[in-house]
Design a protein around this motif. Structure first.
Motif, PDB file in Angstrom:
ATOM      1  N   VAL A   1      -8.088   0.824  -7.878  1.00 31.83           N
ATOM      2  CA  VAL A   1      -6.708   1.275  -8.071  1.00 31.83           C
ATOM      3  C   VAL A   1      -6.155   1.795  -6.746  1.00 31.83           C
ATOM      4  CG1 VAL A   1      -5.311   3.053  -9.204  1.00 31.83           C
ATOM      5  CG2 VAL A   1      -6.942   1.707 -10.548  1.00 31.83           C
ATOM      6  N   LEU A   2      -6.960   2.549  -6.032  1.00 31.99           N
ATOM      7  CA  LEU A   2      -6.552   3.072  -4.724  1.00 31.99           C
ATOM      8  C   LEU A   2      -6.217   1.939  -3.762  1.00 31.99           C
ATOM      9  CD1 LEU A   2      -6.241   5.452  -2.707  1.00 31.99           C
ATOM     10  CD2 LEU A   2      -8.696   5.160  -2.208  1.00 31.99           C
ATOM     11  N   ALA A   3      -7.022   0.896  -3.745  1.00 34.70           N
ATOM     12  CA  ALA A   3      -6.764  -0.239  -2.845  1.00 34.70           C
ATOM     13  C   ALA A   3      -5.421  -0.901  -3.172  1.00 34.70           C
ATOM     14  CB  ALA A   3      -7.900  -1.253  -2.934  1.00 34.70           C
ATOM     15  N   ILE A   4      -5.122  -1.059  -4.455  1.00 31.61           N
ATOM     16  CA  ILE A   4      -3.835  -1.641  -4.857  1.00 31.61           C
ATOM     17  C   ILE A   4      -2.699  -0.734  -4.395  1.00 31.61           C
ATOM     18  CG2 ILE A   4      -2.350  -2.208  -6.832  1.00 31.61           C
ATOM     19  CD1 ILE A   4      -4.992  -3.074  -8.288  1.00 31.61           C
ATOM     20  N   TYR A   5      -2.817   0.547  -4.695  1.00 29.67           N
ATOM     21  CA  TYR A   5      -1.749   1.476  -4.338  1.00 29.67           C
ATOM     22  C   TYR A   5      -1.533   1.534  -2.828  1.00 29.67           C
ATOM     23  CZ  TYR A   5       1.236   5.526  -4.100  1.00 29.67           C
ATOM     24  OH  TYR A   5       2.291   6.349  -3.842  1.00 29.67           O
ATOM     25  N   ASN A   6      -2.615   1.640  -2.082  1.00 28.14           N
ATOM     26  CA  ASN A   6      -2.481   1.748  -0.620  1.00 28.14           C
ATOM     27  C   ASN A   6      -1.904   0.490   0.014  1.00 28.14           C
ATOM     28  OD1 ASN A   6      -3.137   4.433  -0.319  1.00 28.14           O
ATOM     29  ND2 ASN A   6      -5.303   4.031   0.076  1.00 28.14           N
ATOM     30  N   TYR A   7      -2.084  -0.664  -0.607  1.00 26.66           N
ATOM     31  CA  TYR A   7      -1.406  -1.869  -0.121  1.00 26.66           C
ATOM     32  C   TYR A   7       0.107  -1.630  -0.122  1.00 26.66           C
ATOM     33  CZ  TYR A   7       0.970  -6.293  -0.082  1.00 26.66           C
ATOM     34  OH  TYR A   7       1.846  -7.299   0.231  1.00 26.66           O
ATOM     35  N   TYR A   8       0.621  -1.087  -1.222  1.00 28.98           N
ATOM     36  CA  TYR A   8       2.060  -0.842  -1.336  1.00 28.98           C
ATOM     37  C   TYR A   8       2.522   0.270  -0.396  1.00 28.98           C
ATOM     38  CZ  TYR A   8       2.175  -4.118  -5.168  1.00 28.98           C
ATOM     39  OH  TYR A   8       2.095  -5.267  -5.905  1.00 28.98           O
ATOM     40  N   VAL A   9       1.676   1.255  -0.170  1.00 31.49           N
ATOM     41  CA  VAL A   9       2.007   2.321   0.778  1.00 31.49           C
ATOM     42  C   VAL A   9       2.194   1.740   2.176  1.00 31.49           C
ATOM     43  CG1 VAL A   9       1.126   4.387   1.955  1.00 31.49           C
ATOM     44  CG2 VAL A   9       0.864   4.153  -0.528  1.00 31.49           C
ATOM     45  N   LEU A  10       1.271   0.902   2.585  1.00 27.70           N
ATOM     46  CA  LEU A  10       1.264   0.394   3.964  1.00 27.70           C
ATOM     47  C   LEU A  10       2.246  -0.744   4.209  1.00 27.70           C
ATOM     48  CD1 LEU A  10      -2.587   0.425   4.580  1.00 27.70           C
ATOM     49  CD2 LEU A  10      -0.882   1.966   5.595  1.00 27.70           C
ATOM     50  N   ASN A  11       2.604  -1.498   3.179  1.00 34.43           N
ATOM     51  CA  ASN A  11       3.346  -2.747   3.394  1.00 34.43           C
ATOM     52  C   ASN A  11       4.717  -2.829   2.740  1.00 34.43           C
ATOM     53  OD1 ASN A  11       1.186  -4.406   4.809  1.00 34.43           O
ATOM     54  ND2 ASN A  11       0.108  -3.702   2.982  1.00 34.43           N
ATOM     55  N   THR A  12       5.078  -1.844   1.925  1.00 29.76           N
ATOM     56  CA  THR A  12       6.325  -1.966   1.167  1.00 29.76           C
ATOM     57  C   THR A  12       7.033  -0.622   1.039  1.00 29.76           C
ATOM     58  OG1 THR A  12       5.489  -1.425  -1.046  1.00 29.76           O
ATOM     59  CG2 THR A  12       5.145  -3.705  -0.278  1.00 29.76           C
ATOM     60  N   THR A  13       8.205  -0.673   0.472  1.00 31.26           N
ATOM     61  CA  THR A  13       8.927   0.547   0.116  1.00 31.26           C
ATOM     62  C   THR A  13       8.809   0.845  -1.379  1.00 31.26           C
ATOM     63  OG1 THR A  13      10.984  -0.721  -0.126  1.00 31.26           O
ATOM     64  CG2 THR A  13      10.566   0.331   2.020  1.00 31.26           C
ATOM     65  N   VAL A  14       7.876   0.191  -2.058  1.00 25.97           N
ATOM     66  CA  VAL A  14       7.630   0.466  -3.468  1.00 25.97           C
ATOM     67  C   VAL A  14       7.176   1.908  -3.644  1.00 25.97           C
ATOM     68  CG1 VAL A  14       6.109  -0.105  -5.410  1.00 25.97           C
ATOM     69  CG2 VAL A  14       7.165  -1.931  -4.070  1.00 25.97           C
ATOM     70  N   SER A  15       6.303   2.366  -2.758  1.00 26.51           N
ATOM     71  CA  SER A  15       5.848   3.762  -2.761  1.00 26.51           C
ATOM     72  C   SER A  15       6.519   4.488  -1.612  1.00 26.51           C
ATOM     73  CB  SER A  15       4.331   3.822  -2.565  1.00 26.51           C
ATOM     74  OG  SER A  15       3.955   5.147  -2.234  1.00 26.51           O
TER      75      SER A  15
END
Length: 170
Positions: free
Chosen positions: A18-32
């Motif tokens: 779950v952390l890996a999925i979330y951190n993808y969005y942290v690093l690459n998008t404005t979703v988070s």
């Protein structure tokens, strides 16, 4: 196309994926709106330390998938008693799993779980750049109820968020 998916309550062993999925969005998008990746301990605290009627699930897709395709959350909207029948809903899909109808199935499941837990209103807060999430929530009857301009800053630009709500039972 309707994909076969299963939902399982989030357990301790799911936290790294779950952390890996979330951190993808942290690093690459404005979703988070996090600007730095979360640690395993931070993610564990967010997922594992919530009252029992708030539900969190992993999503598995396919017949015998060992990999987590995403996760969904029903979390507190605000930490005040009058909000106890309102919940924030969140859907995060693995980047390889988007655009396949998984989000729609996950949101339907999440709404059922929220209704069983007695929630009256569901709220989704979305960065206005996240058109796919906005369309998902609108397709499922969520109405835009707030728009906050330039409320966050990420990737050297100002970002807006919008809140969408769905009243489960009138």
């Amino acid at each position: 196309m309707t994909m076969t998916i299963q939902f399982e309550p989030i357990q301790e062993q799911h936290v790294p994926e779950v952390l890996a999925i979330y951190n993808y969005y942290v690093l690459n998008t404005t979703v988070s709106f996090h600007t730095e990746p979360l640690s395993l301990e931070q993610m564990r605290a967010q997922l594992m330390n919530v009252p029992a009627h708030y539900k969190s699930y992993i999503i598995r897709s396919g017949e015998a998938s060992a990999d987590i395709a995403g996760y969904i959350l029903v979390t507190p909207h605000k930490n005040k008693q009058a909000y106890d029948t309102t919940a924030e809903v969140t859907v995060y899909l693995h980047p390889d799993q988007t655009g396949q109808g998984l989000g729609s199935q996950a949101l339907c499941f999440l709404e059922e779980a929220a209704a069983e837990s007695g929630f009256h209103v569901l709220v989704a807060t979305v960065c206005t750049e996240n058109i796919n999430s906005i369309r998902l929530f609108e397709r499922h009857g969520y109405e835009k109820c707030a728009h906050f301009r330039q409320i966050g800053r990420k990737f050297d630009r100002w970002l807006d968020i919008a809140s969408y709500q769905k009243i489960m039972k009138e």
